[in-house]
Design a protein around this motif. Structure first.
Motif, PDB file in Angstrom:
ATOM      1  N   PRO A 181       0.827  -1.220   0.000  1.00 56.88           N
ATOM      2  CA  PRO A 181       0.000   0.000   0.000  1.00 56.88           C
ATOM      3  C   PRO A 181       0.859   1.268   0.000  1.00 56.88           C
ATOM      4  O   PRO A 181       1.820   1.376   0.765  1.00 56.88           O
ATOM      5  N   PRO A 182       0.520   2.257  -0.830  1.00 57.85           N
ATOM      6  CA  PRO A 182       1.344   3.462  -0.944  1.00 57.85           C
ATOM      7  C   PRO A 182       1.374   4.302   0.321  1.00 57.85           C
ATOM      8  O   PRO A 182       2.331   5.046   0.557  1.00 57.85           O
ATOM      9  N   GLY A 183       0.336   4.216   1.165  1.00 56.13           N
ATOM     10  CA  GLY A 183       0.303   4.998   2.391  1.00 56.13           C
ATOM     11  C   GLY A 183       1.021   4.353   3.556  1.00 56.13           C
ATOM     12  O   GLY A 183       0.969   4.866   4.680  1.00 56.13           O
ATOM     13  N   SER A 184       1.710   3.257   3.316  1.00 61.84           N
ATOM     14  CA  SER A 184       2.371   2.511   4.389  1.00 61.84           C
ATOM     15  C   SER A 184       3.841   2.912   4.515  1.00 61.84           C
ATOM     16  O   SER A 184       4.612   2.768   3.560  1.00 61.84           O
ATOM     17  N   TRP A 185       4.225   3.402   5.687  1.00 63.62           N
ATOM     18  CA  TRP A 185       5.637   3.706   5.944  1.00 63.62           C
ATOM     19  C   TRP A 185       6.467   2.446   5.755  1.00 63.62           C
ATOM     20  O   TRP A 185       7.551   2.477   5.172  1.00 63.62           O
ATOM     21  N   GLN A 186       5.941   1.336   6.231  1.00 68.95           N
ATOM     22  CA  GLN A 186       6.659   0.072   6.152  1.00 68.95           C
ATOM     23  C   GLN A 186       6.907  -0.342   4.709  1.00 68.95           C
ATOM     24  O   GLN A 186       7.988  -0.834   4.368  1.00 68.95           O
ATOM     25  N   ASN A 187       5.937  -0.141   3.835  1.00 66.26           N
ATOM     26  CA  ASN A 187       6.112  -0.484   2.428  1.00 66.26           C
ATOM     27  C   ASN A 187       7.198   0.378   1.793  1.00 66.26           C
ATOM     28  O   ASN A 187       8.040  -0.119   1.032  1.00 66.26           O
ATOM     29  N   HIS A 188       7.172   1.661   2.081  1.00 68.16           N
ATOM     30  CA  HIS A 188       8.198   2.563   1.546  1.00 68.16           C
ATOM     31  C   HIS A 188       9.582   2.124   2.013  1.00 68.16           C
ATOM     32  O   HIS A 188      10.534   2.072   1.221  1.00 68.16           O
ATOM     33  N   TRP A 189       9.690   1.780   3.299  1.00 65.14           N
ATOM     34  CA  TRP A 189      10.978   1.383   3.869  1.00 65.14           C
ATOM     35  C   TRP A 189      11.445   0.054   3.275  1.00 65.14           C
ATOM     36  O   TRP A 189      12.618  -0.082   2.897  1.00 65.14           O
ATOM     37  N   ARG A 190      10.552  -0.915   3.165  1.00 66.37           N
ATOM     38  CA  ARG A 190      10.928  -2.210   2.593  1.00 66.37           C
ATOM     39  C   ARG A 190      11.357  -2.060   1.134  1.00 66.37           C
ATOM     40  O   ARG A 190      12.331  -2.671   0.692  1.00 66.37           O
ATOM     41  N   GLY A 191      10.624  -1.244   0.376  1.00 62.77           N
ATOM     42  CA  GLY A 191      10.991  -1.030  -1.024  1.00 62.77           C
ATOM     43  C   GLY A 191      12.342  -0.369  -1.170  1.00 62.77           C
ATOM     44  O   GLY A 191      13.144  -0.736  -2.048  1.00 62.77           O
ATOM     45  N   LYS A 192      12.622   0.612  -0.319  1.00 66.70           N
ATOM     46  CA  LYS A 192      13.906   1.308  -0.356  1.00 66.70           C
ATOM     47  C   LYS A 192      15.051   0.358  -0.018  1.00 66.70           C
ATOM     48  O   LYS A 192      16.091   0.337  -0.691  1.00 66.70           O
ATOM     49  N   GLU A 193      14.867  -0.446   1.037  1.00 65.80           N
ATOM     50  CA  GLU A 193      15.897  -1.413   1.416  1.00 65.80           C
ATOM     51  C   GLU A 193      16.109  -2.439   0.298  1.00 65.80           C
ATOM     52  O   GLU A 193      17.243  -2.840   0.014  1.00 65.80           O
TER      53      GLU A 193
END
Length: 327
Positions: A181-193
């Motif tokens: 989900p685009p609104g998820s901090w966790q998704n952003h962090w996992r994608g970046k890592e």
């Protein structure tokens, strides 16, 4: 003799009003100053009057908010927080926010006069909304890293490193991330890592999505994967990964011969999928216990222990990953 806020302020070298903000609204004060005040409060054995009043007016109810109560990832969190809270004399109120930022924010506003505190699991609140919530209610968060709020994070980095190493050893050179989900901090962090680690291995990262983190969204994700040229993927969570497996089977794509799939979270049923899912696993029960314990400490009058506790992860290799097929 009762220790006063003025005594704490003198020990820490700040104003008494700063002591109040540090203990009751930690997100509104400089971290170094706040830590100095907390140290002084512990040394003197200080308990704020507002905390004492809260204890006296305790309702005995703590809310746990989750984005999707049907996601097996939250089962162990729900159980472990409930057990920890029950032992401390609190009843748990479970609320499903439906992956909605607005629903979560509205729910928190409604809970202010109903509960003693809140545990947010995988919150969809942005930074501003999270700070505002912290100023109104004692809370802890799970799966969000924050230096000014008590938080617990299942740290995928070690497990992700093992996953990328595993896929590289199997001959995969182009690896996709199935974004959540685009609104998820966790998704952003996992994608970046993910992107950083894949590039560090001199491999090619691709991102598809975002998708809602459900099994049904795996249908669109699998279709998108097949036109990227990727031979392997890492999904935001296991539900997406299982949906990908099911769609690939429908389309006659062999797993792992034609596509290797890695999930994240090791939910109940991940080892029952077809084929059993390789996934990144962490101790979700421990995450729930720690988040509940930190909230209980606050509700018992202790100064908030802000900052993030990291829960380590590791890769569980099952049958959904294998060598790149010769072409």
């Amino acid at each position: 003799m009762r220790v006063t806020a003025k005594a704490v302020a003198e020990r820490a070298g700040v104003a008494a009003s700063t002591v109040s903000r540090a203990l009751n609204s930690p997100g509104r004060i400089n971290e170094d100053t706040r830590q100095r005040i907390l140290d002084a409060a512990r040394e003197l054995g200080y308990t704020s009057s507002s905390t004492s009043a809260r204890t006296a007016a305790r309702k005995g109810l703590v809310a746990l908010l989750v984005p999707d109560v049907t996601n097996p990832f939250y089962f162990d969190i729900i159980r472990s927080t409930q057990e920890q809270l029950r032992t401390a004399g609190f009843m748990q109120l479970l609320i499903d926010t439906g992956e909605s930022h607005s629903t979560e924010a509205e729910t928190l506003a409604q809970l202010e006069s109903i509960v003693d505190g809140v545990i947010l699991s995988a919150t969809r609140l942005d930074e501003t909304a999270l700070r505002e919530a912290t100023a109104r209610l004692p809370l802890t968060v799970i799966n969000r890293q924050h230096e000014q709020i008590p938080s617990v994070l299942i740290d995928i980095r070690t497990g992700l490193t093992q996953a990328i190493d595993h896929l590289k050893a199997l001959g995969h050179e182009t690896i996709a991330f199935v974004s959540g989900p685009p609104g998820s901090w966790q998704n952003h962090w996992r994608g970046k890592e993910f992107e950083e680690q894949v590039r560090r291995q001199s491999l090619t990262p691709i991102v598809v999505g975002p998708y809602t983190p459900t099994r049904t969204s795996g249908v669109a994700a699998a279709d998108a994967l097949l036109v990227t040229g990727a031979t392997a993927c890492v999904a935001f969570n296991d539900l997406l990964a299982i949906g990908v497996l099911q769609r690939l089977r429908q389309r006659g794509v062999r797993v792992p011969d034609d596509m290797s799939v890695v999930g994240c979270d090791d939910i109940f049923g991940a080892d029952f999928s077809a084929p059993p899912l390789t996934t990144i696993a962490g101790d979700t029960e421990q995450a729930g216990r720690l988040a509940a314990s930190r909230l209980i400490s606050i509700l018992n009058g202790e100064p908030p222990r802000v900052g993030t506790t990291l829960i380590p992860t590791h890769l569980l290799v099952r049958e959904s990953t294998g060598p790149v097929a010769s072409r």
